[in-house]
Write a protein that holds these residues in place. Sequence first.
Motif, PDB file in Angstrom:
ATOM      1  N   UNK A  11       0.849  -1.181   0.000  1.00  0.00           N
ATOM      2  CA  UNK A  11       0.000   0.000   0.000  1.00  0.00           C
ATOM      3  C   UNK A  11       0.886   1.232   0.000  1.00  0.00           C
ATOM      4  N   UNK A  12       0.507   2.228  -0.745  1.00  0.00           N
ATOM      5  CA  UNK A  12       1.288   3.457  -0.786  1.00  0.00           C
ATOM      6  C   UNK A  12       0.402   4.597  -0.318  1.00  0.00           C
ATOM      7  N   UNK A  13       0.612   5.198   0.819  1.00  0.00           N
ATOM      8  CA  UNK A  13       1.677   4.928   1.780  1.00  0.00           C
ATOM      9  C   UNK A  13       1.339   3.699   2.628  1.00  0.00           C
ATOM     10  N   UNK A  14       2.341   3.095   3.287  1.00  0.00           N
ATOM     11  CA  UNK A  14       2.079   1.940   4.138  1.00  0.00           C
ATOM     12  C   UNK A  14       1.057   2.274   5.226  1.00  0.00           C
ATOM     13  N   UNK A  15       0.210   1.325   5.551  1.00  0.00           N
ATOM     14  CA  UNK A  15      -0.833   1.528   6.556  1.00  0.00           C
ATOM     15  C   UNK A  15      -0.691   0.473   7.634  1.00  0.00           C
ATOM     16  N   UNK A  16      -1.082   0.805   8.825  1.00  0.00           N
ATOM     17  CA  UNK A  16      -1.027  -0.151   9.927  1.00  0.00           C
ATOM     18  C   UNK A  16      -2.252   0.040  10.810  1.00  0.00           C
ATOM     19  N   UNK A  17      -2.675  -1.038  11.437  1.00  0.00           N
ATOM     20  CA  UNK A  17      -3.727  -0.997  12.439  1.00  0.00           C
ATOM     21  C   UNK A  17      -3.070  -1.426  13.740  1.00  0.00           C
ATOM     22  N   UNK A  18      -3.203  -0.603  14.766  1.00  0.00           N
ATOM     23  CA  UNK A  18      -2.606  -0.946  16.053  1.00  0.00           C
ATOM     24  C   UNK A  18      -3.203  -2.241  16.577  1.00  0.00           C
ATOM     25  N   UNK A  19      -2.390  -3.041  17.216  1.00  0.00           N
ATOM     26  CA  UNK A  19      -2.805  -4.386  17.622  1.00  0.00           C
ATOM     27  C   UNK A  19      -4.011  -4.380  18.554  1.00  0.00           C
ATOM     28  N   UNK A  20      -4.125  -3.378  19.437  1.00  0.00           N
ATOM     29  CA  UNK A  20      -5.268  -3.332  20.350  1.00  0.00           C
ATOM     30  C   UNK A  20      -6.575  -3.092  19.589  1.00  0.00           C
ATOM     31  N   UNK A  21      -6.513  -2.229  18.585  1.00  0.00           N
ATOM     32  CA  UNK A  21      -7.707  -1.982  17.764  1.00  0.00           C
ATOM     33  C   UNK A  21      -8.024  -3.214  16.908  1.00  0.00           C
ATOM     34  N   UNK A  22      -6.996  -3.880  16.412  1.00  0.00           N
ATOM     35  CA  UNK A  22      -7.209  -5.104  15.640  1.00  0.00           C
ATOM     36  C   UNK A  22      -7.879  -6.169  16.508  1.00  0.00           C
ATOM     37  N   UNK A  23      -7.499  -6.241  17.777  1.00  0.00           N
ATOM     38  CA  UNK A  23      -8.119  -7.207  18.691  1.00  0.00           C
ATOM     39  C   UNK A  23      -9.594  -6.892  18.894  1.00  0.00           C
ATOM     40  N   UNK A  24      -9.937  -5.611  18.995  1.00  0.00           N
ATOM     41  CA  UNK A  24     -11.347  -5.212  19.121  1.00  0.00           C
ATOM     42  C   UNK A  24     -12.111  -5.642  17.870  1.00  0.00           C
ATOM     43  N   UNK A  25     -11.548  -5.397  16.711  1.00  0.00           N
ATOM     44  CA  UNK A  25     -12.207  -5.751  15.452  1.00  0.00           C
ATOM     45  C   UNK A  25     -12.399  -7.264  15.370  1.00  0.00           C
ATOM     46  N   UNK A  26     -11.408  -8.021  15.769  1.00  0.00           N
ATOM     47  CA  UNK A  26     -11.545  -9.487  15.776  1.00  0.00           C
ATOM     48  C   UNK A  26     -12.675  -9.933  16.709  1.00  0.00           C
ATOM     49  N   UNK A  27     -12.727  -9.346  17.902  1.00  0.00           N
ATOM     50  CA  UNK A  27     -13.761  -9.729  18.859  1.00  0.00           C
ATOM     51  C   UNK A  27     -15.155  -9.368  18.340  1.00  0.00           C
ATOM     52  N   UNK A  28     -15.283  -8.192  17.756  1.00  0.00           N
ATOM     53  CA  UNK A  28     -16.590  -7.791  17.214  1.00  0.00           C
ATOM     54  C   UNK A  28     -16.972  -8.646  16.011  1.00  0.00           C
ATOM     55  N   UNK A  29     -16.010  -9.019  15.196  1.00  0.00           N
ATOM     56  CA  UNK A  29     -16.290  -9.865  14.031  1.00  0.00           C
ATOM     57  C   UNK A  29     -16.803 -11.240  14.443  1.00  0.00           C
ATOM     58  N   UNK A  30     -16.441 -11.674  15.631  1.00  0.00           N
ATOM     59  CA  UNK A  30     -16.862 -12.999  16.108  1.00  0.00           C
ATOM     60  C   UNK A  30     -18.313 -13.018  16.593  1.00  0.00           C
TER      61      UNK A  30
END
Length: 130
Positions: A11-30
């Motif tokens: 991706x230009x520019x590089x993008x990142x999702x902070x791990x704590x927010x990624x964990x929230x997204x995983x939990x909500x996706x479940x």
Amino acid sequence: LGPVGDVQLRVDPPQAVLSDRAAVIRQLSALSSREFVAADPDIGYLLPVFSRHRVFMGHFATTPHFQEKWILWESWLTSGDRRLFDLYPDLSIAVVPNGGLAQTTLEQGMGKSWHIVGQTPSFSIYQRAP
């Protein structure tokens, strides 16, 4: 969730999702049900991509009335102003920073029953009882 939580070098520019927010997204996706989620825009803009949930506020450019929603969100987080829930009574999930005023108001019930359905070191995920 695939790339959530990882830097994408293609991706230009590089993008990142902070791990704590990624964990929230995983939990909500479940969650098996489709919910209406109130969360900060850094979480909200990704939820429609990685889950079936609707969001109160996502990316500023694609969220109608973003400024008004941001003010409602911040007002609730910082002063406990509950107009957010009066104006959007169908909100069923709230993702809040741990230890803040918003967490206290949810735990006091706000007139409805809310319970924790997920947690990370930085966030608590509350769901309104049906």
